[in-house]
Scaffold this active site. Structure first.
Site, PDB file in Angstrom:
ATOM      1  N   GLY A  12       0.792  -1.231   0.000  1.00 29.85           N
ATOM      2  CA  GLY A  12       0.000   0.000   0.000  1.00 29.85           C
ATOM      3  C   GLY A  12       0.821   1.277   0.000  1.00 29.85           C
ATOM      4  CB  SER A  13       4.381   2.149  -0.573  1.00 26.52           C
ATOM      5  OG  SER A  13       4.649   1.661  -1.858  1.00 26.52           O
ATOM      6  CG  ASN A  14       2.453   3.055  -5.695  1.00 24.24           C
ATOM      7  OD1 ASN A  14       2.881   4.036  -6.301  1.00 24.24           O
ATOM      8  ND2 ASN A  14       3.105   1.896  -5.649  1.00 24.24           N
ATOM      9  NE  ARG A  90      -9.989 -10.718  -7.261  1.00 21.30           N
ATOM     10  CZ  ARG A  90     -10.466 -11.942  -7.476  1.00 21.30           C
ATOM     11  NH1 ARG A  90      -9.808 -12.989  -7.025  1.00 21.30           N
ATOM     12  NH2 ARG A  90     -11.604 -12.124  -8.120  1.00 21.30           N
ATOM     13  CG  HIS A 108       3.605  -3.264 -14.949  1.00 21.63           C
ATOM     14  ND1 HIS A 108       3.198  -4.417 -14.321  1.00 21.63           N
ATOM     15  CD2 HIS A 108       4.676  -3.603 -15.709  1.00 21.63           C
ATOM     16  CE1 HIS A 108       3.989  -5.411 -14.683  1.00 21.63           C
ATOM     17  NE2 HIS A 108       4.887  -4.952 -15.530  1.00 21.63           N
TER      18      HIS A 108
END
Ligand code: GRF
Length: 208
Positions: A12-14, A90, A108
């Protein structure tokens, strides 16, 4: 105020970078974190940041479509008009793509179309690239195949381990992702077919 849902499965750093950026600029708000993994660290980050989070396992649902319909319902319930994938492991299916056409972005950790899938950094390093990088793209039905909005190179340095390279890629991601999301929301970057058209190009982030 544009309300965003972030989908994440891991660290969850982004998600954190997006939340903090939009708290400062007020162009948008991260309204909810949706997660598919009960023990994912992104849930702790959401709690620390005070962001509403919703987590359910796909195993509770009859299939992929049912799970994605639930996600779309959560987005609607939170009055969300835009979705940002940030380490969401997912593939999103038709219920979400139909509910948010061209309104879902993904990041990505490689220069697409090279090295798609969940091992982007490892695959690029194993191949022996000298320039790694990041790609931010609109999500379509494929795996990392949607129209590219932004890419930034990250050089592979002598003595780099997977870990040091990952760290520099993460730094670039955290700088770039909120700014690209903001530009897309503002209409400063639009799509002509597959091609992104920028009113003013976003500079590369120096990740060396
Ligand atoms: C990032 O490297 C992103 O490019 C990829 O998944 C990773 C998520 O990292 N899609 P984090 O959970 O945001 O720290």
């Amino acid at each position: 105020m544009k309300r965003i849902a972030v989908l994440a499965s891991g660290s969850g750093s982004n998600f954190q970078a997006l939340t903090e950026y939009f708290r400062q600029t007020a162009a948008a708000e991260v309204a909810v974190l949706i997660c598919n993994t009960a023990d994912a660290p992104c849930l702790d980050r959401a709690a620390q940041l005070g962001v509403t989070c919703v987590c359910r396992s796909p195993k509770e649902f009859a299939g992929r479509a049912a799970y994605d319909t639930w996600i779309a319902d959560v987005c609607r319930a939170h009055d969300v008009g835009f979705v940002v994938l940030a380490g969401y492991m997912r593939i999103l299916g038709e219920p979400m793509l139909a509910a948010f056409p061209n309104r879902i972005l993904n990041i990505h950790p490689a220069l697409l179309p090279s090295f798609p899938g969940c091992r982007g950094v490892e695959d690029a390093v194993a191949y022996g690239v000298r320039v790694a990088g990041i790609t931010i793209h609109v999500v379509d039905a494929g795996v990392d195949t949607g129209p590219i909005l932004y890419q930034c190179p990250v050089p592979v340095l002598t003595g780099d381990s997977l870990e040091t390279l990952r760290r520099r890629i993460a730094f670039v991601e955290h700088q770039a992702y909120p700014r690209v999301v903001e530009a897309y929301l503002d209409g400063r970057v639009t799509l002509q077919g597959r091609r992104a058209v920028w009113k003013e190009e976003l500079p590369w982030v120096n990740g060396s």
